[in-house]
Design a protein around this motif. Structure first.
Motif, PDB file in Angstrom:
ATOM      1  N   TRP A 124       0.834  -1.202   0.000  1.00 18.01           N
ATOM      2  CA  TRP A 124       0.000   0.000   0.000  1.00 18.01           C
ATOM      3  C   TRP A 124       0.871   1.255   0.000  1.00 18.01           C
ATOM      4  O   TRP A 124       0.586   2.241  -0.674  1.00 18.01           O
ATOM      5  N   GLN A 125       1.951   1.230   0.760  1.00 16.29           N
ATOM      6  CA  GLN A 125       2.829   2.397   0.877  1.00 16.29           C
ATOM      7  C   GLN A 125       3.538   2.739  -0.428  1.00 16.29           C
ATOM      8  O   GLN A 125       3.972   3.869  -0.601  1.00 16.29           O
ATOM      9  N   THR A 126       3.644   1.783  -1.320  1.00 12.65           N
ATOM     10  CA  THR A 126       4.278   2.092  -2.608  1.00 12.65           C
ATOM     11  C   THR A 126       3.424   3.062  -3.406  1.00 12.65           C
ATOM     12  O   THR A 126       3.940   3.785  -4.259  1.00 12.65           O
ATOM     13  N   GLY A 127       2.112   3.062  -3.142  1.00 13.39           N
ATOM     14  CA  GLY A 127       1.210   3.951  -3.853  1.00 13.39           C
ATOM     15  C   GLY A 127       0.898   3.504  -5.266  1.00 13.39           C
ATOM     16  O   GLY A 127       0.254   4.219  -6.021  1.00 13.39           O
ATOM     17  N   ARG A 128       1.329   2.329  -5.623  1.00 11.98           N
ATOM     18  CA  ARG A 128       1.159   1.850  -7.002  1.00 11.98           C
ATOM     19  C   ARG A 128      -0.017   0.913  -7.180  1.00 11.98           C
ATOM     20  O   ARG A 128      -0.480   0.712  -8.304  1.00 11.98           O
ATOM     21  N   LEU A 129      -0.483   0.300  -6.082  1.00  5.51           N
ATOM     22  CA  LEU A 129      -1.513  -0.724  -6.195  1.00  5.51           C
ATOM     23  C   LEU A 129      -2.777  -0.329  -5.439  1.00  5.51           C
ATOM     24  O   LEU A 129      -2.716   0.285  -4.386  1.00  5.51           O
ATOM     25  N   SER A 130      -3.908  -0.735  -5.994  1.00  4.50           N
ATOM     26  CA  SER A 130      -5.186  -0.553  -5.312  1.00  4.50           C
ATOM     27  C   SER A 130      -5.375  -1.697  -4.313  1.00  4.50           C
ATOM     28  O   SER A 130      -4.628  -2.686  -4.324  1.00  4.50           O
ATOM     29  N   THR A 131      -6.397  -1.576  -3.474  1.00  4.95           N
ATOM     30  CA  THR A 131      -6.678  -2.653  -2.532  1.00  4.95           C
ATOM     31  C   THR A 131      -7.023  -3.935  -3.289  1.00  4.95           C
ATOM     32  O   THR A 131      -6.645  -5.026  -2.861  1.00  4.95           O
ATOM     33  N   TYR A 132      -7.708  -3.791  -4.409  1.00  2.00           N
ATOM     34  CA  TYR A 132      -8.059  -4.954  -5.229  1.00  2.00           C
ATOM     35  C   TYR A 132      -6.799  -5.644  -5.757  1.00  2.00           C
ATOM     36  O   TYR A 132      -6.667  -6.873  -5.699  1.00  2.00           O
ATOM     37  N   GLU A 133      -5.856  -4.858  -6.242  1.00  2.00           N
ATOM     38  CA  GLU A 133      -4.620  -5.422  -6.789  1.00  2.00           C
ATOM     39  C   GLU A 133      -3.770  -6.070  -5.700  1.00  2.00           C
ATOM     40  O   GLU A 133      -3.140  -7.110  -5.933  1.00  2.00           O
ATOM     41  N   ILE A 134      -3.755  -5.476  -4.519  1.00  2.01           N
ATOM     42  CA  ILE A 134      -3.024  -6.071  -3.397  1.00  2.01           C
ATOM     43  C   ILE A 134      -3.642  -7.416  -3.037  1.00  2.01           C
ATOM     44  O   ILE A 134      -2.935  -8.402  -2.813  1.00  2.01           O
ATOM     45  N   ALA A 135      -4.970  -7.455  -2.989  1.00  5.95           N
ATOM     46  CA  ALA A 135      -5.665  -8.705  -2.670  1.00  5.95           C
ATOM     47  C   ALA A 135      -5.318  -9.790  -3.691  1.00  5.95           C
ATOM     48  O   ALA A 135      -5.051 -10.943  -3.320  1.00  5.95           O
ATOM     49  N   LEU A 136      -5.315  -9.433  -4.959  1.00 10.85           N
ATOM     50  CA  LEU A 136      -4.953 -10.408  -5.997  1.00 10.85           C
ATOM     51  C   LEU A 136      -3.519 -10.876  -5.828  1.00 10.85           C
ATOM     52  O   LEU A 136      -3.216 -12.071  -5.955  1.00 10.85           O
ATOM     53  N   GLU A 137      -2.626  -9.944  -5.561  1.00 10.67           N
ATOM     54  CA  GLU A 137      -1.199 -10.258  -5.402  1.00 10.67           C
ATOM     55  C   GLU A 137      -0.967 -11.258  -4.261  1.00 10.67           C
ATOM     56  O   GLU A 137      -0.155 -12.173  -4.377  1.00 10.67           O
TER      57      GLU A 137
ATOM     58  N   SER B 183     -11.673  -7.356   1.166  1.00 14.55           N
ATOM     59  CA  SER B 183     -12.154  -6.838   2.448  1.00 14.55           C
ATOM     60  C   SER B 183     -11.112  -7.044   3.554  1.00 14.55           C
ATOM     61  O   SER B 183     -11.000  -6.233   4.470  1.00 14.55           O
ATOM     62  N   ALA B 184     -10.323  -8.114   3.445  1.00 14.65           N
ATOM     63  CA  ALA B 184      -9.250  -8.342   4.423  1.00 14.65           C
ATOM     64  C   ALA B 184      -8.179  -7.270   4.287  1.00 14.65           C
ATOM     65  O   ALA B 184      -7.660  -6.767   5.294  1.00 14.65           O
ATOM     66  N   VAL B 185      -7.863  -6.901   3.055  1.00 11.67           N
ATOM     67  CA  VAL B 185      -6.888  -5.827   2.820  1.00 11.67           C
ATOM     68  C   VAL B 185      -7.402  -4.535   3.444  1.00 11.67           C
ATOM     69  O   VAL B 185      -6.661  -3.835   4.143  1.00 11.67           O
ATOM     70  N   CYS B 186      -8.673  -4.230   3.225  1.00 14.15           N
ATOM     71  CA  CYS B 186      -9.260  -2.999   3.766  1.00 14.15           C
ATOM     72  C   CYS B 186      -9.247  -3.008   5.295  1.00 14.15           C
ATOM     73  O   CYS B 186      -8.944  -1.984   5.915  1.00 14.15           O
ATOM     74  N   ARG B 187      -9.560  -4.152   5.905  1.00 14.97           N
ATOM     75  CA  ARG B 187      -9.540  -4.237   7.380  1.00 14.97           C
ATOM     76  C   ARG B 187      -8.128  -4.032   7.914  1.00 14.97           C
ATOM     77  O   ARG B 187      -7.932  -3.352   8.930  1.00 14.97           O
ATOM     78  N   ILE B 188      -7.155  -4.620   7.257  1.00 14.18           N
ATOM     79  CA  ILE B 188      -5.759  -4.451   7.685  1.00 14.18           C
ATOM     80  C   ILE B 188      -5.357  -2.984   7.604  1.00 14.18           C
ATOM     81  O   ILE B 188      -4.773  -2.429   8.542  1.00 14.18           O
ATOM     82  N   LEU B 189      -5.683  -2.327   6.490  1.00 11.61           N
ATOM     83  CA  LEU B 189      -5.316  -0.921   6.324  1.00 11.61           C
ATOM     84  C   LEU B 189      -6.071  -0.013   7.289  1.00 11.61           C
ATOM     85  O   LEU B 189      -5.499   0.944   7.818  1.00 11.61           O
TER      86      LEU B 189
END
Length: 53
Positions: A20-33, A39-45
């Motif tokens: 997330w801190q890289t600023g390059r990926l959306s929450t959706y892209e992080i989840a895929l990665e 929703s887990a990514v959003c809860r963590i953030l």
């Protein structure tokens, strides 16, 4: 066994925040990665922000 699960959760949280801190990926892209639900990514953030990133 619980210690391993706790460690894995910590690793996932750290990776989510780092990506997330890289600023390059959306929450959706992080989840895929990471192979987790968006929703887990959003809860963590949300929790990370609440602590005062």
């Amino acid at each position: 066994m619980m210690a391993a699960a706790d460690h894995n959760a910590s690793v996932i949280r750290a990776r989510v925040i780092r990506l997330w801190q890289t600023g390059r990926l959306s929450t959706y892209e992080i989840a895929l990665e990471l192979g987790i639900h968006e929703s887990a990514v959003c809860r963590i953030l949300d929790a990370w922000r609440a602590v005062g990133c």
